[in-house]
Design an enzyme around this catalytic site. Structure first.
Site, mmCIF file in Angstrom:
data_model
loop_
_atom_site.group_PDB
_atom_site.id
_atom_site.type_symbol
_atom_site.label_atom_id
_atom_site.label_comp_id
_atom_site.label_asym_id
_atom_site.label_seq_id
_atom_site.Cartn_x
_atom_site.Cartn_y
_atom_site.Cartn_z
ATOM 1 N N ALA A 1 -1.508 4.773 3.949
ATOM 2 C CA ALA A 1 -2.069 6.125 4.067
ATOM 3 C C ALA A 1 -1.138 7.197 3.521
ATOM 4 O O ALA A 1 -1.582 8.185 2.956
ATOM 5 C CB ALA A 1 -2.428 6.426 5.520
ATOM 6 N N ARG B 1 0.184 4.254 13.993
ATOM 7 C CA ARG B 1 0.901 3.000 14.193
ATOM 8 C C ARG B 1 -0.046 1.976 14.792
ATOM 9 O O ARG B 1 -0.829 2.282 15.689
ATOM 10 C CB ARG B 1 2.118 3.199 15.097
ATOM 11 C CG ARG B 1 3.292 3.908 14.423
ATOM 12 C CD ARG B 1 3.883 3.049 13.308
ATOM 13 N NE ARG B 1 5.056 3.651 12.691
ATOM 14 C CZ ARG B 1 5.027 4.406 11.607
ATOM 15 N NH1 ARG B 1 3.853 4.675 11.027
ATOM 16 N NH2 ARG B 1 6.135 4.898 11.084
ATOM 17 N N GLY C 1 0.668 17.107 14.677
ATOM 18 C CA GLY C 1 1.861 17.363 13.885
ATOM 19 C C GLY C 1 1.480 17.576 12.437
ATOM 20 O O GLY C 1 0.395 18.070 12.123
ATOM 21 N N HIS D 1 -1.422 -0.295 5.389
ATOM 22 C CA HIS D 1 -0.407 0.702 5.769
ATOM 23 C C HIS D 1 0.026 1.529 4.553
ATOM 24 O O HIS D 1 1.214 1.681 4.266
ATOM 25 C CB HIS D 1 0.806 0.002 6.396
ATOM 26 C CG HIS D 1 1.615 0.912 7.282
ATOM 27 N ND1 HIS D 1 2.306 0.458 8.386
ATOM 28 C CD2 HIS D 1 1.853 2.249 7.239
ATOM 29 C CE1 HIS D 1 2.937 1.456 8.977
ATOM 30 N NE2 HIS D 1 2.668 2.555 8.290
ATOM 31 N N GLU E 1 1.275 -6.510 11.549
ATOM 32 C CA GLU E 1 1.007 -6.399 10.122
ATOM 33 C C GLU E 1 1.574 -7.564 9.321
ATOM 34 O O GLU E 1 1.391 -7.633 8.102
ATOM 35 C CB GLU E 1 1.520 -5.053 9.603
ATOM 36 C CG GLU E 1 0.741 -3.893 10.219
ATOM 37 C CD GLU E 1 1.277 -2.517 9.845
ATOM 38 O OE1 GLU E 1 2.249 -2.442 9.077
ATOM 39 O OE2 GLU E 1 0.705 -1.516 10.349
#
Length: 312
Positions: A286, A228, A148, A284, A257
Site C-alpha cells: 500500500a 498491520r 494519523g 503489503h 505474511e
C-alpha cells in the site's frame, strides 16, 4: 558520527547523507547476527523492516544515539528500551501517506466494480456484464480508525468520492474538518458501510478485529486493512464473509505474511480468502510506490538534519 544502514535503501539516501558529510556503512545483506556483532561501532542505525530492534540488539548498541526507520510502523522496535537508553527515534510516517491512501482507494474501487474478477473472466473468454454490475462509493459512510498521516490522507480522498467520512483516533481529538467528522468507535460501529484501518500494531490493537468486533457492527460492511496484518484475525474475516456481516474485504496485510509458514488454521483461512471474488489481496504494497521510496528518505533526512543541528 558513524551510521550503519542495515537494510536495502533507495539510492537517494546516500546523496542526502553525503550532503551532511555523514560517515555511513551500507550493509543491506547484514543478518541479525551481523548487526549484533557490529552495532557497538556505530552511533546511528538506519533500518526498514527486516530485523526486530529488541533488547538483544540494543544492549549491544553501546554508542547508539539514533535509530531512523525508513517507513511508518514502529512495531518492530522496542520503544520502551529506546526511550530508557535515551536513543532518538525517527520514522517517515508522512513519507508514504499518499501512496497508502491511493492504494486504499484502488483496492476499494477494484472490489466495488469487480475489476479484478472481471479482468480474470475476460482473459479466460467470459464476457459477463450483468454478473459484474458494480457498487458505487458515492454516499457510502466510511469509518476510518486511526487518524494519523495515512488516515488523514485517506479521509480526504474518500471525501472527494462523495463519501460521508467518520474517523476515530484514541490518541487525538479536535481533528474534524471539511473532510471528516470526529466520532467515537461506537459511532463507527453503528453507522459505517466501510471500515478502513490505519492504526499501528500494539498490545491494544493486536487481534482487535475478531469475531465479536465484526458481529457488533450494526449493518453489513466492507473491511479494508492497510495497516498491520496482526490487527485482523483472518478466521474472523472468513466467518464474517460466510455470514454476510462482511460484504467484502480489501487486505494489503495478513496476520502471517510468510505464506510458506502458515499454520493449518491460517492456511484454511487464506485458501478461502484467495478463492473469494469478494476479497482483494495485495502483498503489503500500500505504501510501496516509486515516489514514496524516495519521499521516505526525504522525510527521514529532514528529521535527522533538525536533530543534527542541536545534537551533532
Amino acid at each position: 558520527m558513524k551510521i550503519l544502514i542495515a537494510d536495502t535503501m533507495h539510492n537517494s539516501l546516500f546523496e542526502m547523507l553525503e550532503r551532511y558529510n555523514l560517515d555511513y556503512s551500507y550493509h543491506p545483506e547484514f543478518t541479525r547476527a551481523d548487526i549484533i556483532r557490529s552495532i557497538s561501532g556505530y552511533e546511528g542505525l538506519i533500518i526498514r523492516s527486516k530485523t526486530s530492534i529488541d533488547a538483544e540488539i540494543l544492549s549491544a548498541a553501546t554508542k547508539l544515539r539514533f535509530i531512523a526507520r525508513a517507513g511508518a510502523g514502529l512495531d518492530l522496535i522496542d520503544l520502551g528500551i529506546v526511550e530508557e537508553k535515551g536513543i532518538s527515534l525517527f520514522h517517515a510516517g508522512e513519507g508514504n501517506r499518499d501512496a497508502v491512501a491511493e492504494h486504499t482507494m484502488g483496492m476499494l474501487l477494484g472490489l466495488f466494480n469487480n475489476i479484478v474478477k472481471a479482468d480474470r473472466e475476460v482473459r479466460s473468454g467470459t464476457w459477463d456484464r450483468e454478473g459484474n454490475r458494480g457498487v458505487e462509493l458515492m454516499n457510502k459512510t466510511v469509518g476510518i480508525v486511526g487518524f494519523g498521516n495515512n488516515g488523514c490522507a485517506t479521509a480526504r480522498r474518500m471525501s472527494g468520492f462523495g463519501c460521508r467520512v467518520l474517523a476515530h483516533d484514541k490518541y487525538k481529538t479536535d481533528f474534524g474538518d471539511q473532510w471528516v467528522q470526529e466520532v467515537s468507535m461506537e459511532h463507527i460501529i453503528a453507522q459505517a458501510d466501510i471500515l478502513s484501518l490505519h492504526i499501528p500494531l500494539t498490545d491494544q490493537t493486536r487481534n482487535l478485529v475478531d469475531h465479536n468486533f465484526i458481529e457488533n457492527f450494526a449493518r453489513p460492511f466492507y473491511l479494508v486493512n492497510v495497516s498491520r496484518g496482526e490487527i485482523v484475525k483472518l478466521d474472523a474475516v472468513v466467518e464474517g464473509l460466510k455470514s454476510g456481516k462482511i460484504l467484502g474485504a480489501c487486505l494489503d496485510v495478513l496476520e502471517n505474511e510468510k505464506l510458506k509458514t502458515l499454520t493449518v488454521a491460517q492456511q484454511n483461512a487464506f485458501d478461502y480468502l484467495a478463492a473469494s471474488d469478494r476479497v482483494v489481496l495485495t502483498p503489503h504494497i500500500a505504501g510501496w510506490t516509486h515516489e514514496s521510496y524516495r519521499r521516505i528518505n526525504e522525510v527521514l533526512m529532514r528529521q535527522l538534519g533538525d536533530w543534527l543541528a542541536t545534537n551533532a
